[in-house]
Scaffold this active site. Sequence first.
Site, PDB file in Angstrom:
ATOM      1  N   THR A  90       0.862  -1.177   0.000  1.00  0.00           N
ATOM      2  CA  THR A  90       0.000   0.000   0.000  1.00  0.00           C
ATOM      3  C   THR A  90       0.904   1.234   0.000  1.00  0.00           C
ATOM      4  O   THR A  90       1.213   1.784   1.057  1.00  0.00           O
ATOM      5  CB  THR A  90      -0.935   0.012   1.228  1.00  0.00           C
ATOM      6  N   CYS A 265       7.255   1.083   4.603  1.00  0.00           N
ATOM      7  CA  CYS A 265       6.493   1.100   5.857  1.00  0.00           C
ATOM      8  C   CYS A 265       6.639   2.425   6.588  1.00  0.00           C
ATOM      9  O   CYS A 265       5.752   3.265   6.547  1.00  0.00           O
ATOM     10  CB  CYS A 265       6.943  -0.058   6.760  1.00  0.00           C
ATOM     11  N   ARG A 336      12.615  -0.153  -2.746  1.00  0.00           N
ATOM     12  CA  ARG A 336      11.419   0.689  -2.805  1.00  0.00           C
ATOM     13  C   ARG A 336      11.536   1.870  -1.844  1.00  0.00           C
ATOM     14  O   ARG A 336      11.819   1.709  -0.670  1.00  0.00           O
ATOM     15  CB  ARG A 336      10.166  -0.123  -2.462  1.00  0.00           C
TER      16      ARG A 336
END
Length: 460
Positions: A90, A265, A336
């Site tokens: 997400t 995160c 990422r």
Amino acid sequence: MELYKKIINREEKISLLGLGYVGMPIAVAFAKKIDVIGFDVNKEKINLYRSGIDPTKEVGNEIIKSTTVDFTADETRLREAKFHIVAVPTPVKEDRTPDLTPVESASRTLGRNLTKGSIVVFESTVYPGVTEEVCVPILEKESGLQCGVDFKVGYSPERINPGDKEHRLETIIKVVAGMDQETLDVVAKVYELVVDVGVHKAESIKVAEAAKVIENAQRDINIAFMNELSIIFNKMNIDTKAVLEAAGTKWNFLNFSPGLVGGHCIGVDPYYLTYKAEQMGYHSQIILSGRKINDDMGKYVAESIVKKMIKANKQINGAKVAIFGVTFKENCPDVRNTKVVDVIKELEEYGVDVKVVDPAADKEDLWREYRINLCEIEDIKEMDAVIFAVPHEEIKAISLEKIKDMFKPVEKVYLEALNEVAATSELEQDINRNDCILIDIKGMYNRKEAEDKGFLYWRL
């Protein structure tokens, strides 16, 4: 509990949607006890798993070779399972608002293949309300089934820490939630199959969603405080690491350190919470302030490097700089949202020629995401500065003596200086200065030892 009994008796299967750094280890863990279908839309990734290759390096090739997970990119195979776990990323958009595209897409895929009597558990980190207000309507629309009647939903936030071999799925208490008591009990029993330390039953799905999103927001704020301290202490010419070591002798001092906060995160989740808060009419102050500090650290580090180079009389435009480590954290191939890239881009704005070395990074992802090619350590020669950004085990093994060899030989520095100065005294002063700039972002090396060896040393 009928579904749970069928699962442990291998009369029913579970499925994992999303086989990345989170989903794949979960699938492998469950496969030791029950029948598991591992689904991912990335056919190339599925082929790697089937070939016994673990591109995430989370469990290793040997375990992938021996696992009984039924890897597939065929979404119709999901119809064979009755308990589904959705573990897709997400991320946030460029404007730093939640990008629910992956979880919405996974919900559509699962909805097309959902059968009566199923339980769907979401693990993706989201703001409170996404599971019931966004995902459930998609599942109902695609399946033609009714939630609460034909299928149930739950939520169990992922807590796997990529690259961490100590804190694993089996050793981290699992928060679980269900839309009703019956669903909660089944979800808890299923996860107890693989989580050795047990589960915590949250009182609602929204409580579980909120618990997850604040975990990383809390870490983000604490690291932002450390980063701000680092900026202040650097202005005071005080070593931040030495300060933290001294303060850390008190029993209740929190053990955080400054650094580049990236990844999927900590650098992302706080924006999910602040986005929802904005929708409710509240503008976050502490959370967004911490985010701004951490988001700006790549620029700050690059500017600090340039200042050190100027102090060493380096020509900035055209300077050669090596960066060791480009992933978002140590001992992990994941690139990422890595903030090391911010440092690279900022240095390139100054005309610096940046070489990147990382033995752990996923080369294909690095090129696809950032158009960065990796170099070998043997290619790092005649540098003007060397930066250690990510403390992979292979990188930590590089000695200060080895680093010294990465700079221009003294003889070459001498000849260059000879062409620039005439007076012998000036020449000797130029040669004897600290010419080897070592930027140690995470404080891998001993400052005194580095300075004693002639490095112009800097760290956060």
